[in-house]
Write a protein that holds these residues in place. Structure first.
Motif, mmCIF file in Angstrom:
data_model
loop_
_atom_site.group_PDB
_atom_site.id
_atom_site.type_symbol
_atom_site.label_atom_id
_atom_site.label_comp_id
_atom_site.label_asym_id
_atom_site.label_seq_id
_atom_site.Cartn_x
_atom_site.Cartn_y
_atom_site.Cartn_z
ATOM 1 N N SER A 92 -6.435 -11.751 48.393
ATOM 2 C CA SER A 92 -5.190 -11.740 47.716
ATOM 3 C C SER A 92 -5.127 -12.621 46.364
ATOM 4 C CB SER A 92 -3.750 -12.502 48.679
ATOM 5 O OG SER A 92 -4.218 -13.761 48.915
ATOM 6 N N SER A 114 -2.808 -11.595 43.506
ATOM 7 C CA SER A 114 -2.204 -10.917 42.390
ATOM 8 C C SER A 114 -0.811 -11.314 42.172
ATOM 9 C CB SER A 114 -2.304 -9.685 42.778
ATOM 10 O OG SER A 114 -1.351 -9.314 43.881
ATOM 11 N N GLY A 142 -2.663 -2.380 45.365
ATOM 12 C CA GLY A 142 -2.973 -3.751 45.210
ATOM 13 C C GLY A 142 -4.445 -3.742 44.691
ATOM 14 N N ARG A 155 -4.359 -5.992 39.795
ATOM 15 C CA ARG A 155 -3.493 -6.831 40.164
ATOM 16 C C ARG A 155 -2.180 -6.417 39.046
ATOM 17 N NH1 ARG A 155 -5.674 -13.145 40.311
ATOM 18 N NH2 ARG A 155 -7.595 -12.457 41.694
ATOM 19 N N LYS A 169 -8.307 -6.867 42.186
ATOM 20 C CA LYS A 169 -7.674 -7.957 42.929
ATOM 21 C C LYS A 169 -8.619 -8.924 43.198
ATOM 22 C CE LYS A 169 -4.336 -8.150 46.814
ATOM 23 N NZ LYS A 169 -3.566 -7.683 48.038
#
Length: 451
Positions: free
Chosen positions: A35, A37, A123, A126, A339
């Motif tokens: 994760s 973003s 995703g 970003r 991402k």
């Protein structure tokens, strides 16, 4: 310097099919990336000094990869503490697999706007909005159509890095010999001129074709023909409005009439013997086809492969009273921050430079002969513009120039539309019923693809 264009470009349908295939594995991208973003992960202020190494993955090869390197050199010169690790020859499939497997990728450059929907929604790239807002980046220098295709449902996960547009190319001696003094501006003129320029052998087979009306011949596609009728694609809810559009119906009927006037079998037989689109024996370059819809890059191919060809360019002809003459369809290269990037600030700085720096855009435009995606670059005195290339520059900046919306399945609706049109031009039938089925097929696929 004489350009040596690389034959790595893909046809519109292959790009769409590839993007749709990538979209189906979008879940892998989310699962395979860390994760980070969200706006919370972006520093409140940009770093005062940039240092370190940032990776750039792009699809160009050979001479064209060297052009990208020249633009990157400008970034490194402006930021002496940064080194860009370039990975060329990486197509969208390779990029998607590398992102999903967690490889260290910072900036990814794609050849197709069709991936924007899937990469934004999954995703894989970003959200750039926090960076744009923080650094007060003015996007008004980017044409509206280009701004449109670099975001998906309000999420801007990409910025543009050059574009392709289409226009009419015509063989000047062929038109002159037929007594045609100006290139066609309307579809009626295009058909009349195309038939007048078509000649036949003693056995009835085609000797020279004025204009090839077959969909999926080279750049003949729903996208590049949409400006002919100011065509729209999806409504505000994402449902297809192609089948209920009177203008699309008129265009399809016009094209079918053009095909029938020559004969589908004759056209297929003639087309099967033509050279490859991005080879030296391209049918326009050999004179076998007198007029065709093509992209700005063709001017570079001709300069390299057929420099003595006497030709001209003009905006795409339009349906009288429907299309906006002087407009075009625009789409092109897009870039985003992966991402899982471990160097997001460096990635953002590089992406911002390639996409919003006028000099960088001019460097790439001059070298690749694609269309810059900044109005300032289109108007720059440093942009090398001859008479034929200028047509493409002008239509790119036209206020009515259009694009097509992204979807989570990689804009697969365009591929569905293309296949429908290919079948109709051969077999005909009840057009209203077939268009109704087309809308249903597109809508069902969009629902399966999800948001």
């Amino acid at each position: 310097m004489t350009p040596h264009p690389e034959p790595q470009r893909r046809s519109h349908l292959r790009r769409i099919i590839a993007a749709a295939a990538i979209a189906t594995t979008g879940a892998l991208v989310v699962a395979g990336c860390s994760s980070g973003s969200s706006a919370a992960s972006v520093d409140k202020t940009a770093p005062k000094e940039l240092k370190g190494t940032v990776s750039l993955w792009h699809f160009f090869t050979g001479r064209e990869a060297g052009v990208v390197k020249s633009a990157v050199d400008g970034f490194e010169k402006a930021n002496p503490g940064v080194t860009v690790d370039i990975h060329g020859g990486q197509d969208d499939e390779k990029l998607q697999k590398a992102i999903s497997s967690g490889q260290s990728i910072d900036v990814g450059l794609s050849y197709s706007t069709a991936i924007v929907g899937s990469f934004c929604s999954s995703g894989a790239f970003r959200d750039l909005s926090p960076y744009i807002k923080r650094d007060k980046v003015d996007l008004s220098d980017i044409p509206k159509a280009v701004q449109s295709y670099t975001q998906y449902k309000g999420t801007r996960c990409t910025l543009p890095a050059l574009a392709d547009v289409s226009a009419l190319m015509y063989n000047k001696p062929a038109l002159a010999a037929a007594g045609i003094t100006t290139p066609p501006k309307t579809l009626d003129e295009l058909k009349a001129d195309g038939l007048k320029l078509t000649t036949y052998n003693a056995d009835g087979s085609i000797k020279q074709l004025g204009f090839n009306p077959l969909i999926d011949f080279y750049e003949n596609s729903p996208e590049h023909w949409a400006p002919m009728i100011d065509g729209t694609w999806l409504d505000s809810k994402g449902n297809s409005e192609i089948g209920t559009s009177a203008n699309w119906k008129k265009l399809i009927a016009w094209q079918k009439g053009f095909v029938d006037a020559i004969g589908y079998d004759k056209l297929k037989a003639f087309t099967s013997g033509l050279g490859q689109e991005f080879a030296a024996d391209n049918a326009f370059q050999t004179g076998q086809v007198a007029m065709q819809i093509d992209g700005e890059y063709r001017t570079a191919f001709i300069k390299d492969q057929k420099p003595d060809l006497d030709y001209g360019t003009a905006p795409t002809p339009v349906m009288d009273g429907v299309g906006n003459y002087g407009s075009t369809y625009i789409a092109g290269n897009v870039a985003g921050i992966a991402k899982g990037s471990k160097n997001p600030e460096l990635a953002w700085a590089l992406l911002k430079y390639l996409s919003t720096n006028t000099d960088a855009q001019v460097t790439m435009g001059n070298g690749l002969k694609n269309i810059p995606t900044l109005t300032s670059a289109l108007k720059s005195p440093d942009l090398e513009v001859d008479a034929n290339y200028k047509t493409f520059v002008d239509v790119a900046g036209n206020k009515d120039t259009m694009t097509s919306p992204g979807t989570a399945d990689g804009a697969a609706y365009i591929g569905t539309f293309t296949k429908f049109w290919q079948a109709y031009q051969e077999n005909g039938g009840d057009l209203d019923a077939k268009l109704k089925q087309l809308d249903s097929d597109i809508d069902n696929a969009n629902q399966l693809a999800g948001p």
